[in-house]
Design a protein around this motif. Structure first.
Motif, PDB file in Angstrom:
ATOM      1  N   THR A  33       1.386   1.205  -8.910  1.00  0.00           N
ATOM      2  CA  THR A  33       2.700   0.778  -8.432  1.00  0.00           C
ATOM      3  C   THR A  33       2.662   0.434  -6.946  1.00  0.00           C
ATOM      4  OG1 THR A  33       3.757   2.204 -10.085  1.00  0.00           O
ATOM      5  CG2 THR A  33       5.136   1.430  -8.265  1.00  0.00           C
ATOM      6  N   LEU A  34       2.002   1.280  -6.160  1.00  0.00           N
ATOM      7  CA  LEU A  34       1.911   1.034  -4.714  1.00  0.00           C
ATOM      8  C   LEU A  34       1.120  -0.240  -4.432  1.00  0.00           C
ATOM      9  CD1 LEU A  34       1.238   4.659  -3.424  1.00  0.00           C
ATOM     10  CD2 LEU A  34       3.377   3.366  -3.269  1.00  0.00           C
ATOM     11  N   GLU A  35       0.075  -0.475  -5.190  1.00  0.00           N
ATOM     12  CA  GLU A  35      -0.711  -1.705  -4.998  1.00  0.00           C
ATOM     13  C   GLU A  35       0.107  -2.942  -5.363  1.00  0.00           C
ATOM     14  OE1 GLU A  35      -5.276  -0.028  -5.623  1.00  0.00           O
ATOM     15  OE2 GLU A  35      -4.208  -0.937  -7.322  1.00  0.00           O
ATOM     16  N   SER A  36       1.041  -2.793  -6.319  1.00  0.00           N
ATOM     17  CA  SER A  36       1.906  -3.928  -6.666  1.00  0.00           C
ATOM     18  C   SER A  36       2.854  -4.274  -5.523  1.00  0.00           C
ATOM     19  CB  SER A  36       2.699  -3.622  -7.935  1.00  0.00           C
ATOM     20  OG  SER A  36       3.766  -2.723  -7.690  1.00  0.00           O
ATOM     21  N   PHE A  37       3.101  -3.300  -4.625  1.00  0.00           N
ATOM     22  CA  PHE A  37       3.927  -3.550  -3.436  1.00  0.00           C
ATOM     23  C   PHE A  37       3.121  -4.268  -2.355  1.00  0.00           C
ATOM     24  CE2 PHE A  37       6.412   0.666  -4.295  1.00  0.00           C
ATOM     25  CZ  PHE A  37       7.001   0.094  -5.401  1.00  0.00           C
ATOM     26  N   GLY A  38       1.773  -4.218  -2.486  1.00  0.00           N
ATOM     27  CA  GLY A  38       0.917  -4.824  -1.469  1.00  0.00           C
ATOM     28  C   GLY A  38       0.129  -3.822  -0.652  1.00  0.00           C
ATOM     29  N   TYR A  39       0.211  -2.548  -0.983  1.00  0.00           N
ATOM     30  CA  TYR A  39      -0.560  -1.542  -0.258  1.00  0.00           C
ATOM     31  C   TYR A  39      -2.018  -1.573  -0.689  1.00  0.00           C
ATOM     32  CZ  TYR A  39       3.707   0.659   1.510  1.00  0.00           C
ATOM     33  OH  TYR A  39       4.895   0.914   2.167  1.00  0.00           O
ATOM     34  N   SER A  40      -2.900  -1.294   0.260  1.00  0.00           N
ATOM     35  CA  SER A  40      -4.327  -1.202  -0.028  1.00  0.00           C
ATOM     36  C   SER A  40      -4.895  -0.017   0.757  1.00  0.00           C
ATOM     37  CB  SER A  40      -5.040  -2.497   0.355  1.00  0.00           C
ATOM     38  OG  SER A  40      -4.888  -2.758   1.745  1.00  0.00           O
ATOM     39  N   GLY A  41      -6.131   0.337   0.461  1.00  0.00           N
ATOM     40  CA  GLY A  41      -6.759   1.439   1.185  1.00  0.00           C
ATOM     41  C   GLY A  41      -6.157   2.792   0.890  1.00  0.00           C
ATOM     42  N   ILE A  42      -5.525   2.932  -0.259  1.00  0.00           N
ATOM     43  CA  ILE A  42      -4.928   4.224  -0.640  1.00  0.00           C
ATOM     44  C   ILE A  42      -6.044   5.232  -0.888  1.00  0.00           C
ATOM     45  CG2 ILE A  42      -3.497   5.412  -2.344  1.00  0.00           C
ATOM     46  CD1 ILE A  42      -2.230   2.616  -2.928  1.00  0.00           C
ATOM     47  N   LYS A  43      -5.957   6.377  -0.237  1.00  0.00           N
ATOM     48  CA  LYS A  43      -6.970   7.415  -0.421  1.00  0.00           C
ATOM     49  C   LYS A  43      -6.634   8.223  -1.674  1.00  0.00           C
ATOM     50  CE  LYS A  43      -8.202   7.788   4.460  1.00  0.00           C
ATOM     51  NZ  LYS A  43      -8.319   8.668   5.652  1.00  0.00           N
ATOM     52  N   THR A  44      -7.623   8.400  -2.527  1.00  0.00           N
ATOM     53  CA  THR A  44      -7.414   9.067  -3.807  1.00  0.00           C
ATOM     54  C   THR A  44      -8.335  10.284  -3.938  1.00  0.00           C
ATOM     55  OG1 THR A  44      -9.050   7.707  -4.935  1.00  0.00           O
ATOM     56  CG2 THR A  44      -6.807   6.862  -4.876  1.00  0.00           C
ATOM     57  N   LYS A  45      -8.078  11.061  -4.976  1.00  0.00           N
ATOM     58  CA  LYS A  45      -8.909  12.224  -5.328  1.00  0.00           C
ATOM     59  C   LYS A  45      -9.036  13.230  -4.183  1.00  0.00           C
ATOM     60  CE  LYS A  45     -11.576   9.527  -8.682  1.00  0.00           C
ATOM     61  NZ  LYS A  45     -12.922   9.077  -9.111  1.00  0.00           N
ATOM     62  N   ILE A  46      -7.964  13.420  -3.446  1.00  0.00           N
ATOM     63  CA  ILE A  46      -7.963  14.408  -2.370  1.00  0.00           C
ATOM     64  C   ILE A  46      -7.529  15.743  -2.953  1.00  0.00           C
ATOM     65  CG2 ILE A  46      -7.121  14.982  -0.065  1.00  0.00           C
ATOM     66  CD1 ILE A  46      -6.236  12.028   0.181  1.00  0.00           C
ATOM     67  N   GLY A  47      -8.378  16.734  -2.888  1.00  0.00           N
ATOM     68  CA  GLY A  47      -8.042  18.030  -3.466  1.00  0.00           C
ATOM     69  C   GLY A  47      -7.862  17.966  -4.967  1.00  0.00           C
ATOM     70  N   GLY A  48      -8.531  17.014  -5.592  1.00  0.00           N
ATOM     71  CA  GLY A  48      -8.379  16.819  -7.038  1.00  0.00           C
ATOM     72  C   GLY A  48      -7.808  15.445  -7.318  1.00  0.00           C
ATOM     73  N   THR A  49      -6.500  15.386  -7.539  1.00  0.00           N
ATOM     74  CA  THR A  49      -5.852  14.104  -7.843  1.00  0.00           C
ATOM     75  C   THR A  49      -4.913  13.635  -6.732  1.00  0.00           C
ATOM     76  OG1 THR A  49      -4.065  15.249  -9.013  1.00  0.00           O
ATOM     77  CG2 THR A  49      -5.956  14.542 -10.327  1.00  0.00           C
ATOM     78  N   GLY A  50      -4.964  14.285  -5.578  1.00  0.00           N
ATOM     79  CA  GLY A  50      -4.043  13.963  -4.494  1.00  0.00           C
ATOM     80  C   GLY A  50      -4.230  12.567  -3.930  1.00  0.00           C
ATOM     81  N   LEU A  51      -3.133  12.013  -3.390  1.00  0.00           N
ATOM     82  CA  LEU A  51      -3.118  10.664  -2.831  1.00  0.00           C
ATOM     83  C   LEU A  51      -2.580  10.689  -1.406  1.00  0.00           C
ATOM     84  CD1 LEU A  51      -1.375   8.843  -5.827  1.00  0.00           C
ATOM     85  CD2 LEU A  51      -3.839   9.070  -5.453  1.00  0.00           C
ATOM     86  N   LEU A  52      -3.031   9.735  -0.605  1.00  0.00           N
ATOM     87  CA  LEU A  52      -2.519   9.583   0.755  1.00  0.00           C
ATOM     88  C   LEU A  52      -2.390   8.101   1.071  1.00  0.00           C
ATOM     89  CD1 LEU A  52      -1.729  11.183   3.352  1.00  0.00           C
ATOM     90  CD2 LEU A  52      -4.054  10.723   4.162  1.00  0.00           C
ATOM     91  N   VAL A  53      -1.195   7.709   1.506  1.00  0.00           N
ATOM     92  CA  VAL A  53      -0.912   6.322   1.868  1.00  0.00           C
ATOM     93  C   VAL A  53      -0.563   6.282   3.349  1.00  0.00           C
ATOM     94  CG1 VAL A  53       0.463   4.281   1.351  1.00  0.00           C
ATOM     95  CG2 VAL A  53       0.079   6.004  -0.432  1.00  0.00           C
ATOM     96  N   GLU A  54      -1.235   5.447   4.096  1.00  0.00           N
ATOM     97  CA  GLU A  54      -0.978   5.305   5.533  1.00  0.00           C
ATOM     98  C   GLU A  54      -0.207   4.020   5.784  1.00  0.00           C
ATOM     99  OE1 GLU A  54      -3.465   4.729   9.722  1.00  0.00           O
ATOM    100  OE2 GLU A  54      -4.439   5.700   7.995  1.00  0.00           O
ATOM    101  N   ILE A  55       0.912   4.140   6.494  1.00  0.00           N
ATOM    102  CA  ILE A  55       1.756   2.987   6.794  1.00  0.00           C
ATOM    103  C   ILE A  55       1.924   2.905   8.309  1.00  0.00           C
ATOM    104  CG2 ILE A  55       3.983   1.876   6.375  1.00  0.00           C
ATOM    105  CD1 ILE A  55       4.241   3.700   3.885  1.00  0.00           C
ATOM    106  N   SER A  56       1.336   1.907   8.922  1.00  0.00           N
ATOM    107  CA  SER A  56       1.359   1.772  10.373  1.00  0.00           C
ATOM    108  C   SER A  56       2.526   0.918  10.834  1.00  0.00           C
ATOM    109  CB  SER A  56       0.047   1.152  10.864  1.00  0.00           C
ATOM    110  OG  SER A  56      -1.059   1.973  10.540  1.00  0.00           O
ATOM    111  N   SER A  57       2.882   1.106  12.098  1.00  0.00           N
ATOM    112  CA  SER A  57       3.960   0.329  12.699  1.00  0.00           C
ATOM    113  C   SER A  57       3.580  -1.139  12.780  1.00  0.00           C
ATOM    114  CB  SER A  57       4.261   0.863  14.104  1.00  0.00           C
ATOM    115  OG  SER A  57       5.099  -0.024  14.803  1.00  0.00           O
TER     116      SER A  57
END
Length: 351
Positions: A33-57
């Motif tokens: 879903t996030l990639e459909s918005f245009g996000y890339s570089g999403i960090k995955t598999k943090i602590g198992g299945t955790g995700l992190l999305v960075e959004i800069s100014s």
């Protein structure tokens, strides 16, 4: 940026719940879903299945760093609802509202794609295994170091039934208690009921232990200090045999982390001393420990500003919630940055 229907997304997530540490499909759906918005570089598999999305100014890199967190996991409960997005997985259900939290955070991602922060950065964090108190620490301690960055503000919320729909629930200091389950197994020796002196029954030891547990609140005046007996089993369902073994399940909780740790020591010392006195074996195990969620004053002030500027109904809670929340680990990691709040979901919370 693709259009997004938060309600439809929540219904999709609600219909496909996954338990703690197994949120693979849930995480994948969020990434898609996030990639459909245009996000890339999403960090995955943090602590198992955790995700992190960075959004800069879009204008200036300097400025505050703000983190918003949602949970990923559901509960091991069978859903008996009749609506059209009922769980398709027997024995699994989003009964705690994490589906709504995810939909809210993905909706925020959608808005920030259209209107990025004017200064600084925003991180969106999707955490696994909150229900069992393990996911936040797993993400913090992940070998990738994905969360090794400075944060000025770290926020999370939970829907809370019994409060007016949409009301923001704020509390200075401790919002949710520290707690842990305690599994106690006492080993003795069964005997004929007519000759109990030939065995080692745990019955008297259990009675002494329960009496001492009742004294815990008085040991900590002015603090919430609770011990709840959830399960007791001794011996067999028979009338000719005296009990030789027993199992107890308790929860202990407090609004103060120091008191909580002291309570744990007290429980362990008391049951150990009693077991030794009666020549009984003892095994003690801590189950699903949670640290207290303690709000920092700076982020609370920002929350109040936002609530006032949006003219949202709000109230200050007079005492902490007695349940526990894994978010306390993030409050400890980003000291002085964390704040947890509630949003009333009304007296009837339709799934």
């Amino acid at each position: 940026c693709a259009e997004f229907d938060a309600t439809k997304f929540r219904h999709l997530i609600h219909s496909r719940p996954e338990l703690s540490h197994k949120e693979v499909g849930t995480a994948a759906q969020i990434v898609t879903t996030l990639e459909s918005f245009g996000y890339s570089g999403i960090k995955t598999k943090i602590g198992g299945t955790g995700l992190l999305v960075e959004i800069s100014s879009s204008e200036a890199s300097d400025g505050p760093v703000t983190v918003f967190r949602s949970e990923l996991d559901a509960l091991p409960i069978t859903e008996n609802s009749k609506h059209d997005h009922v769980s398709v997985h027997t024995g699994k259900m989003h009964a705690c509202g994490h589906d709504g939290h995810m939909a809210t955070l993905v909706n925020l991602a959608h808005r920030l794609k259209k209107e990025p922060p004017k200064k600084g950065k925003v991180f969106l964090l999707f955490q696994p295994a909150e229900e069992i108190g393990e996911g936040a620490r797993a993400m913090v301690e992940d070998k990738s170091g994905a969360l090794n960055f400075h944060a000025d503000y770290v926020y999370a919320f939970h829907n809370i039934p019994g409060f007016p729909l949409g009301q923001v629930l704020i509390r200075e200091g401790t919002f949710a208690c520290a707690s842990t389950g305690v599994e106690i197994i006492i080993s003795g020796k069964p005997s004929h009921a007519a000759y109990p002196e030939h065995g080692l029954s745990p019955s008297v030891a259990i009675a002494e232990f329960l009496m001492l547990l009742n004294q815990i609140p008085a040991k900590y005046p002015g603090k919430l200090a609770m011990c709840t007996v959830c399960y007791i089993n001794a011996g067999e369902e028979a009338y000719g045999t005296a009990a030789g073994n027993a199992k107890l399940c308790l929860t202990i909780r407090s609004d103060d982390s120091d008191v909580f740790e002291d309570m744990k020591v007290y429980v362990q010392e008391v049951i150990s001393d009693i077991s030794k006195k009666h020549s009984l074996g003892l095994t003690l195990k801590w189950i699903e420990p949670f640290t207290a969620t303690v709000n920092a004053p700076g982020p609370i002030a920002k929350l109040r500003q936002a609530v006032d500027s949006l003219n949202l109904p709000h109230t200050d809670l007079p005492e902490p919630m007695r349940w526990s929340e894994d978010f306390g680990v993030f409050c400890e990691k980003w000291e002085g940055a964390g704040t947890f709040f509630g949003i009333g979901s009304g007296n009837e919370s339709a799934q």
